[in-house]
Design a protein around this motif. Structure first.
Motif, PDB file in Angstrom:
ATOM      1  N   VAL A  41       1.147  -1.401  -0.188  1.00  0.00           N
ATOM      2  CA  VAL A  41       0.095  -0.192  -0.101  1.00  0.00           C
ATOM      3  C   VAL A  41       0.728   0.804  -0.124  1.00  0.00           C
ATOM      4  N   PHE A  42       1.849   1.249   0.989  1.00  0.00           N
ATOM      5  CA  PHE A  42       2.803   2.620   1.016  1.00  0.00           C
ATOM      6  C   PHE A  42       3.906   2.480  -0.671  1.00  0.00           C
ATOM      7  N   GLY A  43       4.173   1.931  -1.017  1.00  0.00           N
ATOM      8  CA  GLY A  43       4.435   1.481  -2.115  1.00  0.00           C
ATOM      9  C   GLY A  43       4.252   1.985  -3.569  1.00  0.00           C
ATOM     10  N   ILE A  44       2.855   1.747  -3.298  1.00  0.00           N
ATOM     11  CA  ILE A  44       1.488   2.171  -4.636  1.00  0.00           C
ATOM     12  C   ILE A  44       0.843   3.900  -4.426  1.00  0.00           C
ATOM     13  N   ILE A  45       1.146   4.099  -3.533  1.00  0.00           N
ATOM     14  CA  ILE A  45       1.164   5.823  -3.085  1.00  0.00           C
ATOM     15  C   ILE A  45       2.247   5.903  -2.878  1.00  0.00           C
ATOM     16  N   ILE A  46       3.434   5.689  -2.838  1.00  0.00           N
ATOM     17  CA  ILE A  46       4.411   6.603  -3.166  1.00  0.00           C
ATOM     18  C   ILE A  46       4.831   6.841  -4.783  1.00  0.00           C
ATOM     19  N   LEU A  47       4.729   5.549  -5.055  1.00  0.00           N
ATOM     20  CA  LEU A  47       4.914   5.728  -6.740  1.00  0.00           C
ATOM     21  C   LEU A  47       3.602   5.780  -7.586  1.00  0.00           C
ATOM     22  N   PHE A  48       2.182   5.824  -7.611  1.00  0.00           N
ATOM     23  CA  PHE A  48       1.124   6.965  -8.513  1.00  0.00           C
ATOM     24  C   PHE A  48       0.366   8.427  -7.814  1.00  0.00           C
ATOM     25  N   ILE A  49       1.068   8.639  -6.895  1.00  0.00           N
ATOM     26  CA  ILE A  49       0.217   9.668  -5.496  1.00  0.00           C
ATOM     27  C   ILE A  49       1.640  10.874  -5.831  1.00  0.00           C
ATOM     28  N   LEU A  50       2.508  10.304  -4.952  1.00  0.00           N
ATOM     29  CA  LEU A  50       3.446  11.434  -4.121  1.00  0.00           C
ATOM     30  C   LEU A  50       4.438  11.448  -5.282  1.00  0.00           C
ATOM     31  N   VAL A  51       4.726  11.040  -6.319  1.00  0.00           N
ATOM     32  CA  VAL A  51       6.113  10.655  -6.468  1.00  0.00           C
ATOM     33  C   VAL A  51       5.808  11.831  -7.860  1.00  0.00           C
ATOM     34  N   PRO A  52       4.472  11.027  -8.784  1.00  0.00           N
ATOM     35  CA  PRO A  52       4.688  12.479  -9.298  1.00  0.00           C
ATOM     36  C   PRO A  52       4.009  14.057  -9.000  1.00  0.00           C
ATOM     37  N   ILE A  53       3.154  13.842  -7.909  1.00  0.00           N
ATOM     38  CA  ILE A  53       3.336  15.556  -7.260  1.00  0.00           C
ATOM     39  C   ILE A  53       4.172  16.387  -7.073  1.00  0.00           C
ATOM     40  N   VAL A  54       5.583  15.361  -6.318  1.00  0.00           N
ATOM     41  CA  VAL A  54       6.555  16.086  -5.944  1.00  0.00           C
ATOM     42  C   VAL A  54       7.460  16.558  -7.495  1.00  0.00           C
ATOM     43  N   SER A  55       7.564  15.434  -8.195  1.00  0.00           N
ATOM     44  CA  SER A  55       8.420  15.271  -8.942  1.00  0.00           C
ATOM     45  C   SER A  55       7.545  16.470 -10.608  1.00  0.00           C
ATOM     46  N   GLY A  56       6.623  16.197 -10.302  1.00  0.00           N
ATOM     47  CA  GLY A  56       5.976  17.523 -11.364  1.00  0.00           C
ATOM     48  C   GLY A  56       6.028  18.912 -10.733  1.00  0.00           C
ATOM     49  N   GLY A  57       5.529  19.761  -9.628  1.00  0.00           N
ATOM     50  CA  GLY A  57       5.064  20.131  -9.200  1.00  0.00           C
ATOM     51  C   GLY A  57       6.706  21.047  -9.439  1.00  0.00           C
ATOM     52  N   MET A  58       7.746  20.336  -8.539  1.00  0.00           N
ATOM     53  CA  MET A  58       9.105  21.166  -9.158  1.00  0.00           C
ATOM     54  C   MET A  58       9.820  21.317 -10.508  1.00  0.00           C
ATOM     55  N   ALA A  59       9.511  19.936 -11.356  1.00  0.00           N
ATOM     56  CA  ALA A  59       9.728  20.299 -12.991  1.00  0.00           C
ATOM     57  C   ALA A  59       9.099  21.949 -13.345  1.00  0.00           C
ATOM     58  N   ILE A  60       7.606  21.433 -13.091  1.00  0.00           N
ATOM     59  CA  ILE A  60       6.562  22.664 -13.558  1.00  0.00           C
ATOM     60  C   ILE A  60       7.210  23.850 -13.518  1.00  0.00           C
ATOM     61  N   PHE A  61       7.470  23.963 -11.811  1.00  0.00           N
ATOM     62  CA  PHE A  61       8.063  25.903 -11.385  1.00  0.00           C
ATOM     63  C   PHE A  61       9.275  25.622 -11.810  1.00  0.00           C
ATOM     64  N   GLY A  62      10.241  25.252 -12.502  1.00  0.00           N
ATOM     65  CA  GLY A  62      11.533  24.910 -12.472  1.00  0.00           C
ATOM     66  C   GLY A  62      11.757  25.417 -14.054  1.00  0.00           C
ATOM     67  N   TYR A  63      10.579  25.253 -15.109  1.00  0.00           N
ATOM     68  CA  TYR A  63      10.154  25.871 -16.010  1.00  0.00           C
ATOM     69  C   TYR A  63      10.112  26.371 -16.842  1.00  0.00           C
ATOM     70  N   TYR A  64       8.879  26.787 -15.362  1.00  0.00           N
ATOM     71  CA  TYR A  64       7.922  28.485 -15.576  1.00  0.00           C
ATOM     72  C   TYR A  64       9.469  29.621 -14.989  1.00  0.00           C
ATOM     73  N   SER A  65      10.681  28.548 -14.335  1.00  0.00           N
ATOM     74  CA  SER A  65      11.336  29.877 -13.930  1.00  0.00           C
ATOM     75  C   SER A  65      12.536  30.453 -15.071  1.00  0.00           C
ATOM     76  N   LEU A  66      12.854  28.781 -15.847  1.00  0.00           N
ATOM     77  CA  LEU A  66      13.221  28.943 -16.951  1.00  0.00           C
ATOM     78  C   LEU A  66      13.088  29.729 -18.144  1.00  0.00           C
ATOM     79  N   THR A  67      11.607  29.724 -18.279  1.00  0.00           N
ATOM     80  CA  THR A  67      11.315  30.846 -19.032  1.00  0.00           C
ATOM     81  C   THR A  67      10.338  31.650 -19.169  1.00  0.00           C
ATOM     82  N   GLY A  68      10.742  32.401 -17.919  1.00  0.00           N
ATOM     83  CA  GLY A  68      11.013  33.802 -17.652  1.00  0.00           C
ATOM     84  C   GLY A  68       9.728  34.080 -17.359  1.00  0.00           C
ATOM     85  N   GLU A  69       8.551  32.890 -16.514  1.00  0.00           N
ATOM     86  CA  GLU A  69       7.569  33.779 -16.529  1.00  0.00           C
ATOM     87  C   GLU A  69       7.431  34.402 -14.790  1.00  0.00           C
ATOM     88  N   TYR A  70       8.675  34.336 -14.418  1.00  0.00           N
ATOM     89  CA  TYR A  70       8.576  35.073 -12.717  1.00  0.00           C
ATOM     90  C   TYR A  70       9.354  36.176 -13.029  1.00  0.00           C
TER      91      TYR A  70
END
Length: 75
Positions: A41-70
């Protein structure tokens, strides 16, 4: 300052990749393959819920920062 934001955007994208790798290889897959119910149960929560939210959020934040949105000149 905008140059620093672009550099930090690259850093955030790299951190997102490291977090995704760590979440999948260290936290996710070993928990799923351990055979215990609570680890599964913990592995499924990590793989399918937490990893996409955390890494996706950081990647989107970095992309916006890289493209000059901020950048300071956008008002």
């Amino acid at each position: 300052m905008n140059g620093l934001k672009k550099i930090l955007g690259i850093v955030w994208i790299l951190v997102a990749l490291v977090v995704a790798y760590f979440g999948i290889t260290v936290m996710g897959i070993p928990k799923i393959t351990s055979g215990k119910q609570e680890d599964l149960v913990f592995g499924i929560i990590i793989l399918f819920i937490l990893v996409p939210i955390v890494s996706g959020g950081m990647a989107i934040f970095g992309y916006y920062s890289l493209t000059g949105e901020y950048s300071d000149d956008k008002i």
